[in-house]
Design a protein around this motif. Structure first.
Motif, short mmCIF file in Angstrom:
data_model
loop_
_atom_site.label_atom_id
_atom_site.label_comp_id
_atom_site.label_asym_id
_atom_site.label_seq_id
_atom_site.Cartn_x
_atom_site.Cartn_y
_atom_site.Cartn_z
N GLY A 40 96.05 45.11 65.59
CA GLY A 40 95.50 46.40 65.18
C GLY A 40 95.50 46.63 63.67
N LEU A 41 96.02 45.69 62.90
CA LEU A 41 96.05 45.84 61.44
C LEU A 41 94.87 45.13 60.80
CD1 LEU A 41 99.82 45.11 60.67
CD2 LEU A 41 98.73 47.34 60.98
N SER A 42 94.36 45.69 59.72
CA SER A 42 93.30 45.02 58.96
C SER A 42 93.92 43.81 58.26
CB SER A 42 92.71 45.96 57.92
OG SER A 42 93.65 46.21 56.89
N ARG A 43 93.10 42.93 57.75
CA ARG A 43 93.60 41.76 57.03
C ARG A 43 94.43 42.18 55.81
NH1 ARG A 43 90.17 36.68 56.98
NH2 ARG A 43 90.72 37.13 59.11
N ILE A 44 93.98 43.20 55.11
CA ILE A 44 94.72 43.69 53.95
C ILE A 44 96.09 44.20 54.38
CG2 ILE A 44 94.82 45.52 52.20
CD1 ILE A 44 91.76 45.18 51.93
N GLU A 45 96.15 44.95 55.46
CA GLU A 45 97.43 45.46 55.97
C GLU A 45 98.35 44.32 56.41
OE1 GLU A 45 96.19 49.81 57.73
OE2 GLU A 45 95.62 48.02 58.88
N VAL A 63 108.67 34.09 42.91
CA VAL A 63 107.48 33.66 43.64
C VAL A 63 106.30 34.09 42.78
CG1 VAL A 63 106.08 33.95 45.71
CG2 VAL A 63 108.57 33.83 45.91
N HIS A 64 105.64 33.12 42.17
CA HIS A 64 104.56 33.43 41.23
C HIS A 64 103.24 33.65 41.95
CE1 HIS A 64 102.15 33.36 37.62
NE2 HIS A 64 101.42 32.39 38.14
N ALA A 65 102.94 32.81 42.94
CA ALA A 65 101.67 32.91 43.65
C ALA A 65 101.90 32.71 45.14
CB ALA A 65 100.70 31.84 43.14
N LEU A 66 101.31 33.63 45.90
CA LEU A 66 101.46 33.62 47.34
C LEU A 66 100.08 33.70 47.97
CD1 LEU A 66 103.59 33.68 49.62
CD2 LEU A 66 103.65 36.16 49.38
N SER A 67 99.60 32.58 48.47
CA SER A 67 98.30 32.52 49.13
C SER A 67 98.53 32.73 50.62
CB SER A 67 97.64 31.17 48.88
OG SER A 67 96.47 31.02 49.66
N LEU A 68 97.93 33.76 51.19
CA LEU A 68 98.19 34.13 52.58
C LEU A 68 96.99 33.95 53.48
CD1 LEU A 68 100.01 37.53 52.00
CD2 LEU A 68 101.06 35.33 52.52
N LYS A 69 97.29 33.47 54.68
CA LYS A 69 96.33 33.48 55.79
C LYS A 69 97.10 34.07 56.95
CE LYS A 69 93.61 29.56 54.35
NZ LYS A 69 93.12 28.22 54.65
N THR A 70 96.57 35.17 57.49
CA THR A 70 97.24 35.86 58.59
C THR A 70 96.28 36.03 59.75
OG1 THR A 70 96.71 38.02 57.65
CG2 THR A 70 98.88 37.10 57.12
N LYS A 71 96.87 36.14 60.94
CA LYS A 71 96.05 36.30 62.14
C LYS A 71 96.91 36.94 63.22
CE LYS A 71 93.44 33.52 65.44
NZ LYS A 71 93.06 32.16 65.83
N SER A 72 96.31 37.82 63.99
CA SER A 72 97.01 38.41 65.12
C SER A 72 96.97 37.48 66.32
CB SER A 72 96.36 39.76 65.48
OG SER A 72 96.99 40.31 66.59
N LEU A 73 98.08 37.38 67.03
CA LEU A 73 98.12 36.57 68.25
C LEU A 73 97.67 37.40 69.44
CD1 LEU A 73 101.46 34.56 67.92
CD2 LEU A 73 99.16 33.67 67.81
#
Length: 73
Positions: A40-45, A63-73
């Motif tokens: 139920g969360l947006s990608r930004i959230e 932590v200088h750079a954090l590249s994120l990929k997120t996905k709901s299960l």
């Protein structure tokens, strides 16, 4: 912070999730988190949710750079 330390913290923050962390220098991190917590969360959230886990380290530059990929299960 090492990639392994980051992985362990994410596993504690997102139990029963799929988590992967890659870093060549322990300053720049590629992170993948797939979690029911993101339902139920947006990608930004979702990204904000993960970044909160490392708020102190991001503020100090540990932590200088954090590249994120997120996905709901």
């Amino acid at each position: 912070m090492t990639a392994n330390e980051m992985l362990e913290r994410l596993k504690k923050s997102y139990p029963e999730s799929i988590v992967n962390v890659i870093s060549d220098d322990n300053v720049h991190f590629d992170v993948v988190v797939e979690s029911k917590a993101f339902s139920g969360l947006s990608r930004i959230e979702q990204h904000q949710h993960v970044m909160k886990v490392f708020d102190a380290e991001l503020k100090t530059g540990e932590v200088h750079a954090l590249s994120l990929k997120t996905k709901s299960l």
